[in-house]
Scaffold this motif. Structure first.
Motif, PDB file in Angstrom:
ATOM      1  N   TRP A  15       0.830  -1.201   0.000  1.00 42.23           N
ATOM      2  CA  TRP A  15       0.000   0.000   0.000  1.00 42.23           C
ATOM      3  C   TRP A  15       0.865   1.252   0.000  1.00 42.23           C
TER       4      TRP A  15
ATOM      5  N   PHE B 294       2.366   1.646  -3.487  1.00 40.28           N
ATOM      6  CA  PHE B 294       1.330   1.993  -4.453  1.00 40.28           C
ATOM      7  C   PHE B 294       0.914   3.451  -4.300  1.00 40.28           C
ATOM      8  N   SER B 295       0.712   3.896  -3.066  1.00 42.28           N
ATOM      9  CA  SER B 295       0.256   5.268  -2.851  1.00 42.28           C
ATOM     10  C   SER B 295       1.310   6.294  -3.277  1.00 42.28           C
TER      11      SER B 295
ATOM     12  N   GLN C 219       3.299   5.894  -5.909  1.00 40.12           N
ATOM     13  CA  GLN C 219       3.462   5.839  -7.361  1.00 40.12           C
ATOM     14  C   GLN C 219       2.179   6.058  -8.142  1.00 40.12           C
ATOM     15  N   VAL C 220       1.019   6.090  -7.485  1.00 38.85           N
ATOM     16  CA  VAL C 220      -0.252   6.118  -8.203  1.00 38.85           C
ATOM     17  C   VAL C 220      -0.398   7.376  -9.060  1.00 38.85           C
ATOM     18  N   LEU C 221       0.119   8.494  -8.627  1.00 44.34           N
ATOM     19  CA  LEU C 221      -0.030   9.727  -9.409  1.00 44.34           C
ATOM     20  C   LEU C 221       0.853   9.742 -10.650  1.00 44.34           C
ATOM     21  N   TYR C 222       1.786   8.822 -10.758  1.00 45.01           N
ATOM     22  CA  TYR C 222       2.616   8.748 -11.956  1.00 45.01           C
ATOM     23  C   TYR C 222       1.946   7.943 -13.065  1.00 45.01           C
TER      24      TYR C 222
ATOM     25  N   ALA D 150      -1.645   6.720 -12.901  1.00 44.00           N
ATOM     26  CA  ALA D 150      -3.107   6.794 -12.988  1.00 44.00           C
ATOM     27  C   ALA D 150      -3.599   7.852 -13.979  1.00 44.00           C
TER      28      ALA D 150
END
Length: 106
Positions: free
Chosen positions: A62, A65-66, A68-71, A73
């Motif tokens: 988690w 993921f949190s 890297q998600v803005l790269y 998504a």
């Protein structure tokens, strides 16, 4: 016996260091062993190598993921909407209404 022979005992034909000093045998480079360092071990049959693995895997996943998600998504969402628009447009252009509307443009 020469005095340097006592320093080299146990080293065999070990090389002399850069400044002519014996470096020590494997695992004991640099001279005498250090004092005051205490190490503790646990028997192998008493260790639990997978302790906390599931818990750490969930929270570590988690956390990563949190971060890297803005790269990935926003491009993923943009590509999804572009593909959705292109699919709908293709279905319209290949339908009766689309063929009738653009029949004379080709």
């Amino acid at each position: 016996m020469r005095p340097t022979q006592a320093l080299r005992s146990g080293g065999g034909d070990a090389p002399l260091g850069r400044h002519g000093k014996y470096l020590g045998s494997w695992g004991n480079f640099g001279g005498m062993k250090q004092k005051g360092i205490i190490t503790y071990t646990i028997s192998q049959n008493r260790q639990n190598p997978l302790a906390g693995t599931a818990h750490d895997a969930v929270f570590n996943t988690w956390r990563r993921f949190s971060k890297q998600v803005l790269y990935f998504a926003p491009p993923l969402v943009a590509f999804y909407y572009a593909m959705s628009w292109a699919t709908e447009r293709n279905h319209y252009l290949n339908s009766k209404e689309g063929r009738k509307e653009f029949a004379g443009s080709e």
